[in-house]
Design a protein around this motif. Structure first.
Motif, short mmCIF file in Angstrom:
data_model
loop_
_atom_site.label_atom_id
_atom_site.label_comp_id
_atom_site.label_asym_id
_atom_site.label_seq_id
_atom_site.Cartn_x
_atom_site.Cartn_y
_atom_site.Cartn_z
N GLY A 198 0.84 -1.20 0.00
CA GLY A 198 0.00 0.00 0.00
C GLY A 198 0.87 1.25 0.00
O GLY A 198 1.90 1.29 -0.65
N ASP A 199 0.45 2.26 0.75
CA ASP A 199 1.25 3.48 0.85
C ASP A 199 1.70 3.72 2.29
O ASP A 199 2.06 4.83 2.66
CB ASP A 199 0.47 4.69 0.33
N SER A 200 1.71 2.64 3.09
CA SER A 200 2.02 2.85 4.50
C SER A 200 3.07 1.90 5.09
O SER A 200 3.39 2.02 6.26
CB SER A 200 0.74 2.73 5.34
N GLU A 217 14.95 10.25 9.85
CA GLU A 217 14.16 11.40 10.25
C GLU A 217 12.69 11.06 10.02
O GLU A 217 12.39 10.17 9.23
CB GLU A 217 14.54 12.62 9.41
N PRO A 218 11.75 11.76 10.66
CA PRO A 218 10.33 11.46 10.45
C PRO A 218 9.87 11.62 9.00
O PRO A 218 8.91 10.98 8.58
CB PRO A 218 9.61 12.47 11.36
N CYS A 250 16.07 5.59 -0.69
CA CYS A 250 15.57 6.75 0.04
C CYS A 250 14.05 6.69 0.09
O CYS A 250 13.39 6.66 -0.94
CB CYS A 250 16.04 8.03 -0.65
N ILE A 251 13.50 6.63 1.30
CA ILE A 251 12.05 6.59 1.50
C ILE A 251 11.63 7.94 2.08
O ILE A 251 12.16 8.36 3.11
CB ILE A 251 11.66 5.44 2.44
N ARG A 252 10.68 8.60 1.40
CA ARG A 252 10.21 9.92 1.84
C ARG A 252 8.72 9.86 2.14
O ARG A 252 7.98 9.13 1.51
CB ARG A 252 10.48 10.96 0.77
N GLY A 253 8.31 10.65 3.13
CA GLY A 253 6.91 10.70 3.51
C GLY A 253 6.75 11.46 4.81
O GLY A 253 7.52 12.37 5.12
N ASP A 290 5.38 8.74 0.60
CA ASP A 290 5.16 9.53 -0.60
C ASP A 290 5.98 9.03 -1.78
O ASP A 290 5.51 9.01 -2.91
CB ASP A 290 5.50 11.01 -0.35
N SER A 291 7.24 8.63 -1.51
CA SER A 291 8.09 8.18 -2.62
C SER A 291 9.20 7.27 -2.11
O SER A 291 9.61 7.33 -0.95
CB SER A 291 8.70 9.37 -3.36
#
Length: 93
Positions: free
Chosen positions: A32-34, A48-49, A62-65, A85-86
């Motif tokens: 999913g997206d989570s 980082e959060p 690299c995971i961004r969100g 997000d990406s």
């Protein structure tokens, strides 16, 4: 001369293996997206959060969100949850 990772990728392409990477290659699985499951990582380089950087054999994932957190981490696997997000790959040059 090609390094081990390049040889493994070349062999996998020539053998036309159905969707499974060669043993030991990094795997990132998005649910999913989570939630993201990462296998065969080489450690966390940024935490980082809003962004988590994971060292891989070929560079960095690299995971961004938002509200990102590491739920579980073992020597071979890690699970990240939050609002994703990406996901991007930063290759070594």
């Amino acid at each position: 001369m090609k390094n081990r990772l390049e040889w493994e990728n070349l062999i996998a392409q020539k053998m036309d293996l159905p969707g499974e990477p060669m043993p030991g290659l990094p795997i990132a699985e998005l649910a999913g997206d989570s939630r993201v499951l990462v296998e065969h990582h080489m450690g966390i380089v940024e935490y980082e959060p809003g962004q988590i950087g994971i060292r891989m054999a070929y560079g960095r994932l690299c995971i961004r969100g938002s509200r990102l957190e590491m739920v579980c981490m073992t020597r071979d696997q890690l699970v990240i949850s939050g609002c994703i997000d990406s996901i991007s790959i930063l290759r070594r040059c």
